[in-house]
Scaffold this active site. Structure first.
Site, PDB file in Angstrom:
ATOM      1  N   HIS A  46       0.827  -1.199   0.000  1.00  0.00           N
ATOM      2  CA  HIS A  46       0.000   0.000   0.000  1.00  0.00           C
ATOM      3  C   HIS A  46       0.868   1.260   0.000  1.00  0.00           C
ATOM      4  O   HIS A  46       1.526   1.565   0.992  1.00  0.00           O
ATOM      5  CB  HIS A  46      -0.888  -0.023   1.254  1.00  0.00           C
ATOM      6  CG  HIS A  46      -1.875   1.074   1.345  1.00  0.00           C
ATOM      7  ND1 HIS A  46      -1.851   1.995   2.362  1.00  0.00           N
ATOM      8  CD2 HIS A  46      -2.927   1.396   0.561  1.00  0.00           C
ATOM      9  CE1 HIS A  46      -2.857   2.842   2.210  1.00  0.00           C
ATOM     10  NE2 HIS A  46      -3.526   2.501   1.128  1.00  0.00           N
ATOM     11  N   HIS A  88      -0.984  10.237  -2.893  1.00  0.00           N
ATOM     12  CA  HIS A  88      -2.308   9.846  -2.386  1.00  0.00           C
ATOM     13  C   HIS A  88      -3.271  11.007  -2.278  1.00  0.00           C
ATOM     14  O   HIS A  88      -4.408  10.944  -2.753  1.00  0.00           O
ATOM     15  CB  HIS A  88      -2.188   9.166  -1.024  1.00  0.00           C
ATOM     16  CG  HIS A  88      -3.522   8.839  -0.442  1.00  0.00           C
ATOM     17  ND1 HIS A  88      -4.218   9.720   0.375  1.00  0.00           N
ATOM     18  CD2 HIS A  88      -4.326   7.762  -0.596  1.00  0.00           C
ATOM     19  CE1 HIS A  88      -5.377   9.174   0.695  1.00  0.00           C
ATOM     20  NE2 HIS A  88      -5.470   7.991   0.131  1.00  0.00           N
TER      21      HIS A  88
HETATM   22  O1  G3P Z   1      -6.569   1.487  -2.720  1.00  0.00           O
HETATM   23  C1  G3P Z   1      -6.892   0.822  -1.560  1.00  0.00           C
HETATM   24  C2  G3P Z   1      -6.802   1.826  -0.496  1.00  0.00           C
HETATM   25  O2  G3P Z   1      -5.562   2.415  -0.700  1.00  0.00           O
HETATM   26  C3  G3P Z   1      -7.882   2.835  -0.637  1.00  0.00           C
HETATM   27  O3  G3P Z   1      -7.711   3.821   0.266  1.00  0.00           O
HETATM   28  O4  G3P Z   1      -7.305   6.156   0.724  1.00  0.00           O
HETATM   29  O5  G3P Z   1      -5.472   4.511   1.003  1.00  0.00           O
HETATM   30  O6  G3P Z   1      -6.217   5.153  -1.255  1.00  0.00           O
HETATM   31  P1  G3P Z   1      -6.610   4.970   0.164  1.00  0.00           P
HETATM   32 CA    CA Z   2      -5.120   3.672  -2.751  1.00  0.00          CA
END
Ligand code: G3P
Ligand code: CA
Length: 314
Positions: A46, A88
């Site tokens: 992530h 992000h």
């Molecule tokens: O993409 C999965 C997860 O990353 C979604 O939440 O806000 O971390 O992009 P975010």
């Molecule tokens: Ca994401």
């Protein structure tokens, strides 16, 4: 994800042809291999190994790959001059020393920012002086470095801010041969974004992200953009509507520490031929629970922890 997409089906049909070029057969094999691999559990780093290094920088991506992640997760926005940038947030303040929206800045301006010092202040236990030189990266940068040796799990962020994002993204992935080489999954909270990508190239595996949180009554869960009803009320028809364009769903597991999905949600998604990749799980006990429930992959900031949990289960 039991059915092959039309374009891939056409390519496989050609496999019987004596005029088929060997490279086409290899590409069809590579995409089919990715689809087979997606039937097994996937470790999705992530924002890279973002628990250990500033997210969406070389430091986080290189660490994730060294830890054996199956996919690098990238959130994609667009600069003022139309470049695809891995970051992000819509704004710059949290992860850089810049200010304002990503979309208001040219790539040159974004490249001048410090994208790593914030991490040393926020996470002193993992601080490294080297992070002060971390820069924002474009999708081009990332693909130039890792090419087809790595699999990418790309999220289209804020597509309403960038109507041209889908076209630019698919053009880039196709130009780099990343679709047919089985190197990319695309994810989004935006159903419209995924449907557009599906129309542009139906071979790209797609994951519909879902965000469940309590509605106005403070109890009944609602999905952020209304893609599904509350998990308690999801019908097979709701999941089938997603299966029309996507290969799986990516729900949050927790809202303020409380689970929003359960084993039944995962079972029902599977019964409707949808993969389930849950975000964002950093705690080993939660990883074990979700593995017991049969999830097909987890997003984590700590890929090494997830690899440890998987090793325990072998
Ligand atoms: O993409 C999965 C997860 O990353 C979604 O939440 O806000 O971390 O992009 P975010
Ligand atoms: Ca994401």
């Amino acid at each position: 994800m039991s059915t092959l997409r039309p374009a891939l089906s056409s390519m496989l049909a050609l496999l019987g042809s004596t005029t088929l070029l060997p490279s086409m057969a290899a590409q069809a094999d590579a995409l089919e291999q990715q689809r087979q691999d997606l039937q097994n559990f996937q470790v999705i780093a992530h924002r890279g190994a973002s628990g250990y290094a500033p997210e969406h920088t070389w430091y986080a991506y290189d660490k994730a790959l060294a830890m054996g992640a199956d996919y690098l997760e990238l959130d994609i926005h667009m600069s003022a001059d139309g470049r695809l940038v891995a970051i992000h947030d819509t704004t710059l303040e949290r992860t850089t020393d810049g200010h304002g929206s990503v979309k208001e800045h040219s790539l040159d301006e974004l490249k001048a920012l410090d994208a790593g010092s914030w991490f040393n202040q926020a996470h002193p236990e993992y601080a490294d002086d080297a992070y002060a030189d971390a820069k924002l990266l474009t999708l081009d940068d990332v693909i130039d470095r890792y090419g087809q040796d790595v699999r990418y799990y790309i999220e289209t962020k804020s597509p309403k801010d960038y109507p041209e994002l889908q076209d630019a993204l698919v053009s880039k992935l196709e130009a780099e041969d990343l679709v047919q080489s089985g190197a990319v999954v695309v994810q989004s909270f935006s159903q419209a974004s995924l449907q557009e990508i599906h129309d542009l190239n139906p071979d790209i595996p797609l994951i519909q992200l879902l965000w469940y949180s309590p509605g106005e009554d403070g109890k009944t869960l609602e999905e952020w953009t209304g893609v599904t009803p509350s998990p308690a009320n999801i019908t097979d028809a709701d999941f089938q509507a997603i299966a029309d364009y996507a290969d799986g769903v990516g729900p949050n597991y927790l809202y303020e520490g409380e689970p929003v999905i359960d084993a039944r949600f995962i079972e029902q998604a599977h019964a409707n031929d949808l993969l389930v990749h849950v975000y964002t799980i950093n705690d080993k006990d939660r990883m074990r629970r979700l593995l017991d429930w049969g999830v097909d992959g987890l997003f984590t900031n700590f890929p090494d922890r997830l690899k440890d949990v998987l090793a325990e289960a072998e």
